[in-house]
Design an enzyme around this catalytic site. Sequence first.
Site, PDB file in Angstrom:
ATOM      1  N   ARG A   5      -8.472   3.642 -13.615  1.00 29.27           N
ATOM      2  CA  ARG A   5      -8.341   4.238 -12.274  1.00 29.27           C
ATOM      3  C   ARG A   5      -9.036   5.599 -12.123  1.00 29.27           C
ATOM      4  NH1 ARG A   5      -3.978   5.596 -10.345  1.00 29.27           N
ATOM      5  NH2 ARG A   5      -4.470   5.098  -8.186  1.00 29.27           N
ATOM      6  N   CYS A  60     -17.227   4.604 -24.665  1.00 28.35           N
ATOM      7  CA  CYS A  60     -18.591   5.124 -24.648  1.00 28.35           C
ATOM      8  C   CYS A  60     -19.157   5.193 -23.237  1.00 28.35           C
ATOM      9  CB  CYS A  60     -19.462   4.289 -25.568  1.00 28.35           C
ATOM     10  SG  CYS A  60     -18.913   4.464 -27.265  1.00 28.35           S
ATOM     11  N   TYR A  67     -11.701   5.322  -9.277  1.00 25.88           N
ATOM     12  CA  TYR A  67     -11.294   5.873  -7.970  1.00 25.88           C
ATOM     13  C   TYR A  67     -11.103   7.386  -7.972  1.00 25.88           C
ATOM     14  CZ  TYR A  67      -9.190   1.111  -7.825  1.00 25.88           C
ATOM     15  OH  TYR A  67      -8.933  -0.226  -7.915  1.00 25.88           O
ATOM     16  N   GLY A 122       0.791  -1.225   0.000  1.00 29.94           N
ATOM     17  CA  GLY A 122       0.000   0.000   0.000  1.00 29.94           C
ATOM     18  C   GLY A 122       0.822   1.273   0.000  1.00 29.94           C
ATOM     19  N   GLU A 157       5.062  -5.862   1.140  1.00 30.23           N
ATOM     20  CA  GLU A 157       4.484  -6.231  -0.153  1.00 30.23           C
ATOM     21  C   GLU A 157       4.160  -5.024  -1.022  1.00 30.23           C
ATOM     22  OE1 GLU A 157       1.030  -8.093   1.647  1.00 30.23           O
ATOM     23  OE2 GLU A 157       1.976 -10.041   1.503  1.00 30.23           O
ATOM     24  N   PRO A 158       5.173  -4.287  -1.492  1.00 24.43           N
ATOM     25  CA  PRO A 158       4.867  -3.157  -2.372  1.00 24.43           C
ATOM     26  C   PRO A 158       4.474  -3.646  -3.770  1.00 24.43           C
ATOM     27  CG  PRO A 158       7.251  -3.421  -2.181  1.00 24.43           C
ATOM     28  CD  PRO A 158       6.622  -4.470  -1.290  1.00 24.43           C
ATOM     29  N   GLY A 159       3.416  -3.078  -4.313  1.00 26.24           N
ATOM     30  CA  GLY A 159       3.036  -3.360  -5.698  1.00 26.24           C
ATOM     31  C   GLY A 159       3.172  -2.069  -6.486  1.00 26.24           C
ATOM     32  N   ARG A 160       2.210  -1.153  -6.233  1.00 30.94           N
ATOM     33  CA  ARG A 160       2.194   0.161  -6.871  1.00 30.94           C
ATOM     34  C   ARG A 160       3.560   0.848  -6.842  1.00 30.94           C
ATOM     35  NH1 ARG A 160      -2.280   3.183  -6.896  1.00 30.94           N
ATOM     36  NH2 ARG A 160      -3.167   1.893  -5.246  1.00 30.94           N
TER      37      ARG A 160
HETATM   38  C1  LIG Z   1      -2.793  -5.231  -3.336  1.00 33.71           C
HETATM   39  C2  LIG Z   1      -2.014  -5.790  -2.227  1.00 33.71           C
HETATM   40  C3  LIG Z   1      -0.717  -5.330  -1.983  1.00 33.71           C
HETATM   41  C4  LIG Z   1      -0.062  -4.251  -2.796  1.00 33.71           C
HETATM   42  O1  LIG Z   1      -0.657  -3.014  -2.680  1.00 33.71           O
HETATM   43  P1  LIG Z   1       0.085  -1.773  -3.364  1.00 33.71           P
HETATM   44  O2  LIG Z   1      -0.746  -0.612  -3.071  1.00 33.71           O
HETATM   45  O3  LIG Z   1       0.134  -2.041  -4.822  1.00 33.71           O
HETATM   46  O4  LIG Z   1       1.425  -1.685  -2.761  1.00 33.71           O
HETATM   47  C5  LIG Z   1      -0.015  -5.912  -0.965  1.00 33.71           C
HETATM   48  N1  LIG Z   1      -0.549  -6.894  -0.200  1.00 33.71           N
HETATM   49  C6  LIG Z   1      -1.795  -7.354  -0.407  1.00 33.71           C
HETATM   50  C7  LIG Z   1      -2.317  -8.428   0.449  1.00 33.71           C
HETATM   51  C8  LIG Z   1      -2.563  -6.818  -1.417  1.00 33.71           C
HETATM   52  O5  LIG Z   1      -3.801  -7.278  -1.627  1.00 33.71           O
END
Ligand SMILES: *Cc1c(COP(=O)(O)O)cnc(C)c1O
Length: 445
Positions: free
Chosen positions: A340, A371, A344, A258, A300-303
Amino acid sequence: MVRATEVPLADVLPVTAGVTEGGHLTLGGCDAVELAGEFGTPLYVFDEETLRGQCRAFQEAFQSRYHNSVVAYAAKAYLGRALGGIIVQEGMSLDVVSGGELAVAASVNFPAERMYFHGNNKSEQELREALDYGVGRIVVDNFHELHLLNGIAQGRGMRQKVLLRLSPGIDPHTHVKTTTGTLENKFGIPLPTGQAEAALRQALEMPGLELVGLHVHLGSPVFELEPYSEAVDTVLEFASKMRKQHGFEMAEFSPGGGFAVAYTPEQSAPEPAVYAETITSTLRGSLWRYELAAPQLIVEPGRAIVARAAVALYTVGSSKEVPGVKTFVSVDGGMGDNVRPALYESRYSALVANRVNDERRETLTIAGKYCESGDVLLPDAELPPLDAGDILAMPAAGAYAVAMASNYNLSLRPAVVLVKDGQAKLMRRRETYDDVMRADVWPLE
Ligand SMILES: *Cc1c(COP(=O)(O)O)cnc(C)c1O
């Protein structure tokens, strides 16, 4: 070429961004206008240096402060096979949330023991696939899954290592659709209600499961630091009670992902080191206070790994000026490649890739081609006047855009390229009409 710091929007563009003498945006040493010509638009351009830099920044930030740290890239932000390969090379772990993400990771031989399987309604089939592949940890979300997974593992005469995902009742103050840590939310086993303790007791008694740790994920993007401290302390206090009452030893702990990124120059997100300092210092303090042994820390970084690495390129088409109201300029992509803003109200910024230095003297509404009236990419972008054929560049487009792309209006999902040292390699080709019809059955039998 000028240095990146002199490029407008440098803070949200990839670190390699530059401008040519002729005023074209460059990414990874490639002219963005030429990339648009060669690969077509919409085009997602990922900069390898920015991508690897973020992988290293997160690992260094956490491991230098807390040696036993693991950084798992959350694949749902964007996953393709080339990216999976880069994540393996960078020595990171991987979060997957579906059989599809697992299949892509498996296709590049992602080390199974470095994988975590998340999700609030994993199917029996998906759990079987995860066990077949030998996924290191299943992050169990609910009671149904506890029993389902225990049954499958027992049937195979094995014990699967699991983490329990808790819902701690903490509000990270982000968009309601991307909040996950509150009690009014579908994810995780509620902690304040006593359900988390019940789940933990059951898990400890299940012969097919080995409960190794606890997990929380608050939401995204979380710009504040306080929710992380609160989450760490809440889970550790719970772990300490569970140790005393049920002999549970928390060997692994994850405060989730997150971590925020800046999408516009006005935003500012904490650096990885700032998140790492908050999380690891709170963790140390709580370990001491509750007299717990130090667990492995998993973030757990994604974004934050992929967002800034990519720029979306669009071609400008029609315009509509409503005198005294606003001016719409439409591009050849939109909610089909980046939902997005529609989903959001996410904000982005933009620049004109073929006239980077032109004065930004208009406020324009950049609309997509789908559309839906809600298909607006930028409600009020500060830009030079635009003409049909201009190439619009939208920075910080690497996360949750292509990953959420759809074929709405039976449009073709975009191409994705990886740039480095003046070379561009195709990671995903643009779809064709044949792709759109591939799963469609006709004539009916
Ligand atoms: C989506 C998610 C993440 C990553 O969130 P980001 O905002 O992309 O960093 C990490 N852990 C879990 C369990 C998630 O569902």
